[in-house]
Design a protein around this motif. Sequence first.
Motif, PDB file in Angstrom:
ATOM      1  N   GLY A  66      47.821  80.329  36.224  1.00  0.00           N
ATOM      2  CA  GLY A  66      46.755  79.856  37.665  1.00  0.00           C
ATOM      3  C   GLY A  66      48.341  78.878  38.282  1.00  0.00           C
ATOM      4  O   GLY A  66      48.787  78.713  37.969  1.00  0.00           O
ATOM      5  N   TYR A  67      47.543  78.203  39.167  1.00  0.00           N
ATOM      6  CA  TYR A  67      47.805  77.431  39.625  1.00  0.00           C
ATOM      7  C   TYR A  67      46.691  75.852  39.789  1.00  0.00           C
ATOM      8  O   TYR A  67      45.969  76.336  39.772  1.00  0.00           O
ATOM      9  N   GLN A  68      47.662  74.882  40.594  1.00  0.00           N
ATOM     10  CA  GLN A  68      46.724  73.594  40.623  1.00  0.00           C
ATOM     11  C   GLN A  68      47.471  73.681  41.556  1.00  0.00           C
ATOM     12  O   GLN A  68      48.336  73.060  42.338  1.00  0.00           O
ATOM     13  N   TRP A  69      46.135  72.200  42.143  1.00  0.00           N
ATOM     14  CA  TRP A  69      46.419  71.435  43.248  1.00  0.00           C
ATOM     15  C   TRP A  69      47.144  69.443  42.708  1.00  0.00           C
ATOM     16  O   TRP A  69      47.743  68.921  43.295  1.00  0.00           O
ATOM     17  N   PHE A  70      46.557  69.389  42.294  1.00  0.00           N
ATOM     18  CA  PHE A  70      47.085  68.278  40.834  1.00  0.00           C
ATOM     19  C   PHE A  70      46.340  68.528  39.501  1.00  0.00           C
ATOM     20  O   PHE A  70      46.071  68.793  38.986  1.00  0.00           O
ATOM     21  N   ASP A  71      48.018  68.144  38.771  1.00  0.00           N
ATOM     22  CA  ASP A  71      47.471  68.423  37.227  1.00  0.00           C
ATOM     23  C   ASP A  71      46.679  67.243  36.412  1.00  0.00           C
ATOM     24  O   ASP A  71      45.903  65.637  36.805  1.00  0.00           O
ATOM     25  N   LEU A  72      45.688  67.766  35.608  1.00  0.00           N
ATOM     26  CA  LEU A  72      44.677  67.221  34.936  1.00  0.00           C
ATOM     27  C   LEU A  72      45.174  66.108  33.473  1.00  0.00           C
ATOM     28  O   LEU A  72      44.155  66.704  33.181  1.00  0.00           O
ATOM     29  N   THR A  73      46.277  66.452  33.341  1.00  0.00           N
ATOM     30  CA  THR A  73      47.102  66.700  32.259  1.00  0.00           C
ATOM     31  C   THR A  73      46.476  65.091  31.462  1.00  0.00           C
ATOM     32  O   THR A  73      46.164  64.864  30.266  1.00  0.00           O
ATOM     33  N   ARG A  74      46.492  64.439  32.392  1.00  0.00           N
ATOM     34  CA  ARG A  74      46.279  62.618  32.519  1.00  0.00           C
ATOM     35  C   ARG A  74      45.176  62.241  33.172  1.00  0.00           C
ATOM     36  O   ARG A  74      45.287  62.077  34.258  1.00  0.00           O
ATOM     37  N   ASP A  75      44.164  61.279  32.024  1.00  0.00           N
ATOM     38  CA  ASP A  75      43.087  61.449  32.323  1.00  0.00           C
ATOM     39  C   ASP A  75      43.250  59.677  32.956  1.00  0.00           C
ATOM     40  O   ASP A  75      42.900  58.421  32.588  1.00  0.00           O
ATOM     41  N   ASP A  76      44.603  59.789  34.564  1.00  0.00           N
ATOM     42  CA  ASP A  76      44.215  57.985  34.865  1.00  0.00           C
ATOM     43  C   ASP A  76      44.609  57.895  36.626  1.00  0.00           C
ATOM     44  O   ASP A  76      45.161  59.444  37.250  1.00  0.00           O
ATOM     45  N   PRO A  77      43.226  58.083  36.619  1.00  0.00           N
ATOM     46  CA  PRO A  77      42.996  57.476  38.219  1.00  0.00           C
ATOM     47  C   PRO A  77      44.153  57.293  39.431  1.00  0.00           C
ATOM     48  O   PRO A  77      43.569  58.335  40.295  1.00  0.00           O
ATOM     49  N   GLU A  78      44.960  56.622  38.889  1.00  0.00           N
ATOM     50  CA  GLU A  78      46.461  56.299  40.026  1.00  0.00           C
ATOM     51  C   GLU A  78      47.154  57.870  40.428  1.00  0.00           C
ATOM     52  O   GLU A  78      47.193  58.172  41.435  1.00  0.00           O
ATOM     53  N   TYR A  79      46.968  58.256  38.871  1.00  0.00           N
ATOM     54  CA  TYR A  79      48.705  59.233  38.934  1.00  0.00           C
ATOM     55  C   TYR A  79      47.745  60.788  39.053  1.00  0.00           C
ATOM     56  O   TYR A  79      48.036  61.069  40.348  1.00  0.00           O
ATOM     57  N   ILE A  80      46.000  60.830  39.468  1.00  0.00           N
ATOM     58  CA  ILE A  80      45.695  61.858  39.841  1.00  0.00           C
ATOM     59  C   ILE A  80      46.032  61.586  41.088  1.00  0.00           C
ATOM     60  O   ILE A  80      45.884  63.022  41.898  1.00  0.00           O
ATOM     61  N   LEU A  81      44.963  59.892  42.342  1.00  0.00           N
ATOM     62  CA  LEU A  81      45.092  60.498  43.803  1.00  0.00           C
ATOM     63  C   LEU A  81      46.882  60.477  43.841  1.00  0.00           C
ATOM     64  O   LEU A  81      47.300  61.357  45.172  1.00  0.00           O
ATOM     65  N   GLU A  82      47.864  60.048  43.333  1.00  0.00           N
ATOM     66  CA  GLU A  82      48.830  60.187  43.784  1.00  0.00           C
ATOM     67  C   GLU A  82      49.652  61.602  43.713  1.00  0.00           C
ATOM     68  O   GLU A  82      50.216  62.567  45.279  1.00  0.00           O
ATOM     69  N   GLN A  83      48.896  62.321  42.566  1.00  0.00           N
ATOM     70  CA  GLN A  83      49.604  64.026  42.954  1.00  0.00           C
ATOM     71  C   GLN A  83      48.822  64.691  44.206  1.00  0.00           C
ATOM     72  O   GLN A  83      49.323  66.308  44.530  1.00  0.00           O
ATOM     73  N   SER A  84      47.588  64.679  43.554  1.00  0.00           N
ATOM     74  CA  SER A  84      46.719  65.106  45.116  1.00  0.00           C
ATOM     75  C   SER A  84      46.713  64.879  46.448  1.00  0.00           C
ATOM     76  O   SER A  84      46.269  65.271  47.071  1.00  0.00           O
ATOM     77  N   LYS A  85      47.451  63.874  46.759  1.00  0.00           N
ATOM     78  CA  LYS A  85      48.175  63.400  47.649  1.00  0.00           C
ATOM     79  C   LYS A  85      49.077  64.215  48.324  1.00  0.00           C
ATOM     80  O   LYS A  85      49.710  64.535  49.678  1.00  0.00           O
ATOM     81  N   LYS A  86      50.263  63.880  47.470  1.00  0.00           N
ATOM     82  CA  LYS A  86      51.502  65.185  47.333  1.00  0.00           C
ATOM     83  C   LYS A  86      50.775  66.622  47.907  1.00  0.00           C
ATOM     84  O   LYS A  86      50.848  67.240  48.470  1.00  0.00           O
ATOM     85  N   ALA A  87      50.002  67.493  47.374  1.00  0.00           N
ATOM     86  CA  ALA A  87      49.594  68.942  47.684  1.00  0.00           C
ATOM     87  C   ALA A  87      48.207  68.580  48.905  1.00  0.00           C
ATOM     88  O   ALA A  87      48.493  69.385  49.800  1.00  0.00           O
ATOM     89  N   GLU A  88      48.080  67.575  49.520  1.00  0.00           N
ATOM     90  CA  GLU A  88      47.305  67.364  50.538  1.00  0.00           C
ATOM     91  C   GLU A  88      48.754  67.331  52.126  1.00  0.00           C
ATOM     92  O   GLU A  88      48.399  68.591  52.984  1.00  0.00           O
ATOM     93  N   ILE A  89      49.824  66.942  51.850  1.00  0.00           N
ATOM     94  CA  ILE A  89      50.911  67.122  52.412  1.00  0.00           C
ATOM     95  C   ILE A  89      51.032  68.111  52.513  1.00  0.00           C
ATOM     96  O   ILE A  89      51.857  68.791  53.975  1.00  0.00           O
ATOM     97  N   LEU A  90      51.636  69.077  51.620  1.00  0.00           N
ATOM     98  CA  LEU A  90      51.703  70.416  51.803  1.00  0.00           C
ATOM     99  C   LEU A  90      50.625  70.888  52.355  1.00  0.00           C
ATOM    100  O   LEU A  90      51.002  72.374  53.309  1.00  0.00           O
ATOM    101  N   LEU A  91      48.955  70.993  51.922  1.00  0.00           N
ATOM    102  CA  LEU A  91      48.456  71.627  52.638  1.00  0.00           C
ATOM    103  C   LEU A  91      48.554  71.311  54.107  1.00  0.00           C
ATOM    104  O   LEU A  91      47.727  72.348  54.709  1.00  0.00           O
TER     105      LEU A  91
END
Length: 218
Positions: A66-91
């Motif tokens: 399967g696929y993901q919009w952002f990685d959840l293997t690190r329980d780090d809010p700053e990392y999750i936010l950074e990864q979600s913003k990368k997905a946002e740009i592509l979307l």
Amino acid sequence: MTFCLTTTIVKPENDILIKNVVILLHGYGGDGKDISMLTLNWKRFLPNTIFLCPNGHEKCTINPTGYQWFDLTRDDPEYILEQSKKAEILLKQFIEEIKNEYGLKNSQICLSGFSQGCMMSINLGLTSSDNYNCIIGFSGKVINSEDLIKRKTSSTKMLLIHGDKDTIVSPTFLLEAKDFLIRNEVEVETKMIQNCEHHIPIEASSAALNYIKNNFKI
């Protein structure tokens, strides 16, 4: 047309004129084909509507089929936010490609998503140059309210639906999102589904369909 994200496309019958788009964003570990199952119930009630269900841009870390919009293997809010913003740009790029391909405006686009897909839809709907027609979010939350309030440039109306027995994304996040949206003058409706875990039951799908029909004025 080749979009920047691999996409499951469900077209209206008989190649009739496309007036509206519903973009469906899958959850963590899912894919476009998976969430496109919603269109089986929706498409006959939404003529002139095309459904676009992209795969996330990354293979899911814990479910490589399967696929993901952002990685959840690190329980780090700053990392999750950074990864979600990368997905946002592509979307956002994906949405611009859709608008160009079908000659549509934001007002003709409904964003919808489950879990991670809901989270991305909320961010997209509040950081665009113009409001989208509407957002429907299933079992999600606001990723980072402090960041989002700084970047908010639009106020797309939305319906948020959650199961009261959800152990993956707590139903308390529905109440938090509602509070955030009301305080920031975003029109929001919410629906808590009784005895529902982390999935989209018929009751949620039907409520979502009615909301789309009303906002597309069908």
